[in-house]
Design an enzyme around this catalytic site. Structure first.
Site, short mmCIF file in Angstrom:
data_model
loop_
_atom_site.label_atom_id
_atom_site.label_comp_id
_atom_site.label_asym_id
_atom_site.label_seq_id
_atom_site.Cartn_x
_atom_site.Cartn_y
_atom_site.Cartn_z
N CYS A 149 7.83 -0.34 6.33
CA CYS A 149 6.96 -0.29 7.61
C CYS A 149 7.82 -0.85 8.72
CB CYS A 149 5.59 -0.79 7.77
SG CYS A 149 4.50 -0.05 6.57
N HIS A 193 4.13 -2.12 15.16
CA HIS A 193 3.69 -1.13 14.21
C HIS A 193 2.32 -0.91 13.99
CE1 HIS A 193 3.53 0.60 10.16
NE2 HIS A 193 3.08 -0.51 9.71
N ASN A 243 -1.40 4.63 9.83
CA ASN A 243 -0.46 3.95 9.45
C ASN A 243 0.84 5.02 9.06
OD1 ASN A 243 1.83 2.49 8.54
ND2 ASN A 243 0.78 0.84 7.44
O1 UT7 Z 1 2.00 -1.61 7.34
C1 UT7 Z 1 1.73 -2.75 6.68
C2 UT7 Z 1 0.85 -2.69 5.62
N1 UT7 Z 1 -0.48 -2.61 5.65
C3 UT7 Z 1 -0.93 -3.46 6.25
O2 UT7 Z 1 -1.01 -4.26 7.31
C4 UT7 Z 1 -2.63 -3.37 5.93
C5 UT7 Z 1 -3.13 -4.86 5.87
N2 UT7 Z 1 -4.58 -4.97 5.30
C6 UT7 Z 1 -5.52 -4.29 5.75
O3 UT7 Z 1 -5.51 -3.54 7.06
C7 UT7 Z 1 -7.01 -4.58 5.53
O4 UT7 Z 1 -7.04 -5.66 4.66
C8 UT7 Z 1 -7.51 -3.26 4.80
C9 UT7 Z 1 -8.08 -2.30 5.85
C10 UT7 Z 1 -6.73 -2.74 3.67
C11 UT7 Z 1 -9.08 -3.62 4.39
O5 UT7 Z 1 -9.88 -4.30 5.10
P1 UT7 Z 1 -10.63 -5.70 4.65
O6 UT7 Z 1 -11.40 -6.07 5.85
O7 UT7 Z 1 -9.33 -6.83 3.98
O8 UT7 Z 1 -11.40 -5.31 3.37
P2 UT7 Z 1 -11.37 -5.91 1.99
O9 UT7 Z 1 -10.25 -5.48 1.13
O10 UT7 Z 1 -11.91 -7.21 1.89
O11 UT7 Z 1 -12.59 -4.93 1.53
C12 UT7 Z 1 -14.11 -5.19 1.77
C13 UT7 Z 1 -15.06 -4.67 1.18
C14 UT7 Z 1 -14.70 -4.26 -0.41
O12 UT7 Z 1 -16.03 -4.13 -0.85
P3 UT7 Z 1 -16.82 -5.41 -1.63
O13 UT7 Z 1 -15.84 -6.09 -2.70
O14 UT7 Z 1 -17.19 -6.37 -0.37
O15 UT7 Z 1 -17.92 -4.93 -2.01
C15 UT7 Z 1 -14.13 -3.01 -0.71
O16 UT7 Z 1 -14.21 -2.55 -1.90
O17 UT7 Z 1 -14.77 -2.94 1.60
C16 UT7 Z 1 -14.47 -2.22 0.44
N3 UT7 Z 1 -13.49 -1.24 0.78
C17 UT7 Z 1 -13.98 0.18 1.34
N4 UT7 Z 1 -14.98 0.66 1.60
C18 UT7 Z 1 -15.22 1.78 2.30
C19 UT7 Z 1 -12.19 -0.97 0.72
N5 UT7 Z 1 -11.60 0.15 1.31
C20 UT7 Z 1 -12.96 0.76 1.55
C21 UT7 Z 1 -12.81 2.19 2.17
N6 UT7 Z 1 -14.23 2.53 2.37
N7 UT7 Z 1 -11.92 2.82 2.44
#
Ligand code: UT7
Length: 326
Positions: free
Chosen positions: A116, A253, A283
């Site tokens: 990225c 980005h 992204n």
């Molecule tokens: O380009 C550079 C590389 N990438 C990034 O910069 C991405 C960096 N990370 C992020 O943008 C965020 O961490 C994410 C968008 C990937 C995730 O958001 P988050 O607020 O950190 O969520 P999380 O991973 O803590 O997940 C929270 C909950 C989980 O459920 P439980 O364990 O609380 O029951 C996940 O299983 O959300 C769930 N979850 C989803 N639910 C619905 C994860 N992905 C999804 C989804 N739809 N697509």
């Protein structure tokens, strides 16, 4: 103050595949929802390549538009750098394929792999070529088909990425060595290979012999993103000799709207000065900055002479920032 050669962006172009995939489209086969994706990321849709549509096709289309904007022809190009993580082939470089597709003459052409952060890295490398007189007319391209690397059963990653390409033409310009000069004014690049397990693809030619799928510890990457990007932004501004208050547009980005806002808040940057395309593009890895830049120019926000600050973080972990005056 002394005469100096600067690398000046003389044209910007973009290209998006025609196919639009909405969050609702994804929720038909992944356990997710439009509400979750919008709330956690700001993403509403993304573009996706179709069968037969290669990263070099996207790159060549974006480059074509950048050349038109710069008033240049393929015959003028002596350097092509393609930042990509989703090359057409393991080799030759996608840049070599783009050179052939555009009909550019024999010159320098190679790819850069910084995920990225690829466009920021490519711009920094292109700047060195141009400022040292080793290139007279360069194409710096970010082009990606990230949807090709998705594990479509992993809702934590497959909803985040999209495909597209953006390109700039970089040419030498006479400067005075001051911040009033047009061109690249300051750069900060970083890589911390000890954090590679946070974001990677689990395949490659010399390990599995496969292409592999993208794997990410999202929360950890998120945490590093805000801190690392902020540090690089401050370093690039210091290298350029400008204060963040002087910057007209921040072109980040586009990984997650919450990261954009987190960085802006940490650095005291007004959100109205941040170009955001994450809702429409998701992204697009190395393509996201030039895509956002092209959009900001097309809708009249970004104007010649303005001070721009680009920043990114990605797999590696890599991160960095570039300050330039358009
Ligand atoms: O380009 C550079 C590389 N990438 C990034 O910069 C991405 C960096 N990370 C992020 O943008 C965020 O961490 C994410 C968008 C990937 C995730 O958001 P988050 O607020 O950190 O969520 P999380 O991973 O803590 O997940 C929270 C909950 C989980 O459920 P439980 O364990 O609380 O029951 C996940 O299983 O959300 C769930 N979850 C989803 N639910 C619905 C994860 N992905 C999804 C989804 N739809 N697509």
């Amino acid at each position: 103050m002394s005469a100096i050669i600067r690398s000046v962006v003389t044209g910007v172009g973009d290209y998006l595949p025609a196919r639009v995939v909405t969050n609702d489209d994804l929720s038909r086969f992944v356990d997710t929802s439009d509400a979750w994706i919008v709330e956690r990321t700001g993403i509403r849709q993304r573009r996706q390549v179709v069968e037969g549509e290669a990263v070099s096709d996207l790159a060549a289309a974006a480059a074509d538009r950048a050349l038109a904007a710069a008033g240049r022809r393929p015959a003028d190009i002596d350097l092509i750098i393609v930042a990509t993580t989703t090359a057409d082939l393991t080799f030759p470089a996608t840049a070599a394929i783009v050179q052939r597709k555009l009909g550019c003459p024999v010159g320098v052409a190679f790819d850069i792999q910084a995920v990225c952060s690829g466009f920021v890295y490519a711009l920094a490398v292109g700047d060195n070529f141009v400022a040292r007189g080793q290139a007279k007319c360069a194409l710096i391209i970010g082009s990606e088909a990230m949807t090709r690397l998705m594990d479509w059963s992993d809702r934590g990653t497959c909803v985040l990425f999209g495909d597209g390409a953006g390109a700039v033409v970089l040419e030498p310009g006479q400067g005075n060595g001051t911040v009033a000069d047009r061109g690249v004014l300051g750069v900060a690049l970083r890589c911390d290979g000890t954090k590679q397990d946070l974001l990677y693809v689990d395949g490659g030619p010399s390990t599995t012999g496969t292409v592999g799928k993208l794997r990410m510890h999202g929360k950890e990457v998120f945490r590093h993103a805000v801190v690392n990007i902020s540090e690089a932004v401050v370093a690039a501004a210091a290298a350029a000799g400008v204060s963040l208050a002087e910057v007209d547009w921040f072109i980040p980005h586009q990984a997650n709207q919450r990261i954009l806002e987190g960085v802006a808040k940490r650095l005291g940057i007004d959100g109205a000065r941040v170009i955001s395309t994450v809702a429409e593009h998701a992204n697009t890895s190395a393509a996201s900055i030039p895509l956002a830049m092209a959009q900001g120019i097309a809708d009249g926000r970004i104007k010649p002479g303005q001070l721009l600050l680009m920043e990114a973080m990605g797999g590696g972990l890599t991160w960095g920032a570039v300050v330039l005056r358009l």
